[in-house]
Design a protein around this motif. Sequence first.
Motif, short mmCIF file in Angstrom:
data_model
loop_
_atom_site.label_atom_id
_atom_site.label_comp_id
_atom_site.label_asym_id
_atom_site.label_seq_id
_atom_site.Cartn_x
_atom_site.Cartn_y
_atom_site.Cartn_z
N ASP A 1 -5.00 10.20 6.94
CA ASP A 1 -4.45 9.33 5.38
C ASP A 1 -5.01 10.12 4.74
O ASP A 1 -6.00 10.04 3.88
CB ASP A 1 -4.74 7.79 5.91
CG ASP A 1 -5.01 7.33 4.56
OD1 ASP A 1 -4.11 7.14 3.42
OD2 ASP A 1 -4.95 6.33 4.49
N PRO B 1 0.67 -1.15 -0.30
CA PRO B 1 -0.15 0.20 0.06
C PRO B 1 0.69 1.56 0.38
O PRO B 1 1.73 1.04 0.88
CB PRO B 1 -0.68 -0.35 1.39
CG PRO B 1 -0.49 -1.83 1.71
CD PRO B 1 0.63 -2.01 0.88
N CYS C 1 -5.10 14.48 -2.79
CA CYS C 1 -5.75 13.59 -1.98
C CYS C 1 -6.11 12.70 -3.10
O CYS C 1 -6.44 12.82 -3.56
CB CYS C 1 -7.00 13.30 -1.27
SG CYS C 1 -7.62 12.39 -1.12
N ARG C 2 -5.27 11.09 -3.34
CA ARG C 2 -5.47 10.07 -3.99
C ARG C 2 -6.40 9.85 -5.12
O ARG C 2 -6.58 10.00 -5.80
CB ARG C 2 -4.42 8.99 -4.11
CG ARG C 2 -2.81 9.58 -4.45
CD ARG C 2 -1.96 8.13 -4.44
NE ARG C 2 -0.93 8.60 -4.63
CZ ARG C 2 0.57 8.12 -5.05
NH1 ARG C 2 -0.32 5.81 -5.24
NH2 ARG C 2 1.33 7.75 -5.92
N GLU C 3 -7.25 10.26 -3.70
CA GLU C 3 -8.76 9.72 -4.16
C GLU C 3 -10.27 10.36 -4.60
O GLU C 3 -11.10 10.71 -4.91
CB GLU C 3 -9.51 9.06 -2.68
CG GLU C 3 -8.64 7.72 -2.16
CD GLU C 3 -8.89 6.47 -3.97
OE1 GLU C 3 -9.23 6.66 -4.10
OE2 GLU C 3 -7.50 6.35 -4.15
N THR C 4 -9.29 12.20 -4.39
CA THR C 4 -10.15 13.32 -5.10
C THR C 4 -9.91 13.74 -6.59
O THR C 4 -8.32 14.32 -6.23
CB THR C 4 -9.90 14.34 -3.50
OG1 THR C 4 -10.03 13.99 -2.72
CG2 THR C 4 -10.79 15.34 -3.93
N ARG D 1 1.58 4.91 1.09
CA ARG D 1 1.38 6.58 2.10
C ARG D 1 1.97 7.37 1.99
O ARG D 1 3.00 7.37 0.97
CB ARG D 1 1.59 5.41 3.41
CG ARG D 1 0.86 4.26 3.85
CD ARG D 1 1.74 3.92 5.25
NE ARG D 1 0.78 2.04 5.43
CZ ARG D 1 0.52 1.50 6.73
NH1 ARG D 1 2.15 1.90 7.24
NH2 ARG D 1 0.21 0.42 6.57
N ARG E 1 -4.29 9.55 1.52
CA ARG E 1 -4.25 9.11 0.45
C ARG E 1 -6.11 8.41 0.19
O ARG E 1 -6.18 9.10 -0.79
CB ARG E 1 -3.62 6.94 0.66
CG ARG E 1 -4.17 6.53 -0.69
CD ARG E 1 -2.91 5.24 -0.82
NE ARG E 1 -2.87 5.06 -2.40
CZ ARG E 1 -3.78 4.40 -2.66
NH1 ARG E 1 -5.23 3.26 -1.80
NH2 ARG E 1 -4.16 3.07 -3.10
N GLN E 2 -6.57 8.23 1.30
CA GLN E 2 -8.03 8.37 0.79
C GLN E 2 -8.58 9.23 1.32
O GLN E 2 -9.91 9.71 0.38
CB GLN E 2 -8.40 6.95 2.21
CG GLN E 2 -7.74 6.29 2.27
CD GLN E 2 -7.96 4.60 1.34
OE1 GLN E 2 -8.90 5.24 0.37
NE2 GLN E 2 -7.12 4.00 0.43
N ARG E 3 -8.40 10.02 1.48
CA ARG E 3 -9.50 11.86 1.80
C ARG E 3 -8.34 13.18 2.40
O ARG E 3 -7.45 12.75 2.96
CB ARG E 3 -10.20 11.05 3.04
CG ARG E 3 -9.46 10.77 5.27
CD ARG E 3 -10.62 10.16 5.79
NE ARG E 3 -11.06 9.28 5.52
CZ ARG E 3 -10.59 8.08 5.59
NH1 ARG E 3 -9.60 7.79 6.41
NH2 ARG E 3 -11.19 7.14 5.78
#
Length: 442
Positions: free
Chosen positions: A393, A373, A425-428, A375, A395-397
């Motif tokens: 985190d 994973p 943020c990778r998920e945004t 980070r 990465r998620q948020r």
Amino acid sequence: MTPRSKLRRLTRSAGAGEVSPDWASLDRDLVELIGWRVLAGDLQDYVRLRAVCAHWSASTAAPRGRGVLDPRFHPRRWMMLPEGHGLYPGHPDLGGFVRFFNLSTGAFVRAHLPLLDDHVVLDSADGLLLLHRDHDTAIRVLHPFTGDVAELPPLASLLPQMEPNRYGELNKRSKLMKFCTSITVSSTGAITVMLVLHFLHRVAHATTGDQRWTLSAWNLKPLIKPVSFQGKLYALQVQPILRMCKVYIYKINPPCPNANEGPSHLPLPEKIAECPLEKFIYMLNFVECGAELLLVAYSDASHSRLVVSRFADLVRGKNEPVTSIGDNAFFIYERCLCVSVSPNKGSKSLASIPPNSIICWHSVPVSSGFAGPTRFEQYDLGTGIWTPASDGDIRQRPPPSPHTLIHHIFTCCSRRYWNKGLMVCRETEPIWMVKQDLRHAA
């Protein structure tokens, strides 16, 4: 430098028989020499020097009018700082003001940039901002502190040069909005800009006075990690050779003037170095530190150790890893920043950033020995230990508010987030809610 008010107090406090220093009577040539020495450090210090008195101001060159044309006035160590909370540069709630952060001193300044009402910032090189005007796609180079602007042709002039029928009109435009920029200024004041177009794998170039951008006849594929350094572009290429792989480093020089006064000619990329891939299992990116260009990479398949190499050593065929980057911290992502965090500067804003460290996305090793994973962590170059770079985190948020300076600086390393007013943020997905047809992929 001593402000004018303090100079007056020093003069008045001189006792009988004492001779107070008459700084205002310094020889004009000496003041000019001191000014150039100060300017070599930072533009804001030079501005303060010129404000000491009328004589010092008259003895030194004014930055306004020269901000783009003279490379000595480029604000190289200043970076536009993302506000977060969706406040993109030019947002009405900012009142036309944008904050800038000095990567060497930790100082903050605000600049009034009304141009951003109808422009979007696409990139930054040497501290200059590369703007895209909404209504005609014209590209403009802006000095954020002097307001000087250099005009370049519309980016849409590249559309007819792209392969026909391969992209829809909107997709064709979006392919032009992500690039790495290099800016050079000739002895005659001509400003040339090169754009490494990530999606097209080609280079576009234009000089002030040109009517259109020119697309390179050759493509860059599979060159990766393009970076601008001292007016030139550099990139990596990984090539399989038998059962091994080699890393090649290429240089792209600015275009050569055409003797017949036609469009300038862009030379082919020049291979300047090569080394076995075993030295660099996975390349992260180039980073400029002082007057040097360094390469940061993983040295093992499990992504547990980072290695830093001098670009100049690689060109000479050497590979002696850098064991310390001193009181600096590297932020590594799509583009990279070197931040000086020397404790002697007394800047509270830099206290949270550890020196001699590399801050990046880190693929955490798993039991099998391969990367797991990802980070957001920091690597101590002295001890080889990884630790979290921030709370939460990201990465998620998005990171929790209030955002730390580490979040702001790391966001500067991603052009889309840095320009959007969001923290990385990778998920945004940084989707524009305004002018979507003009901001797509920006």
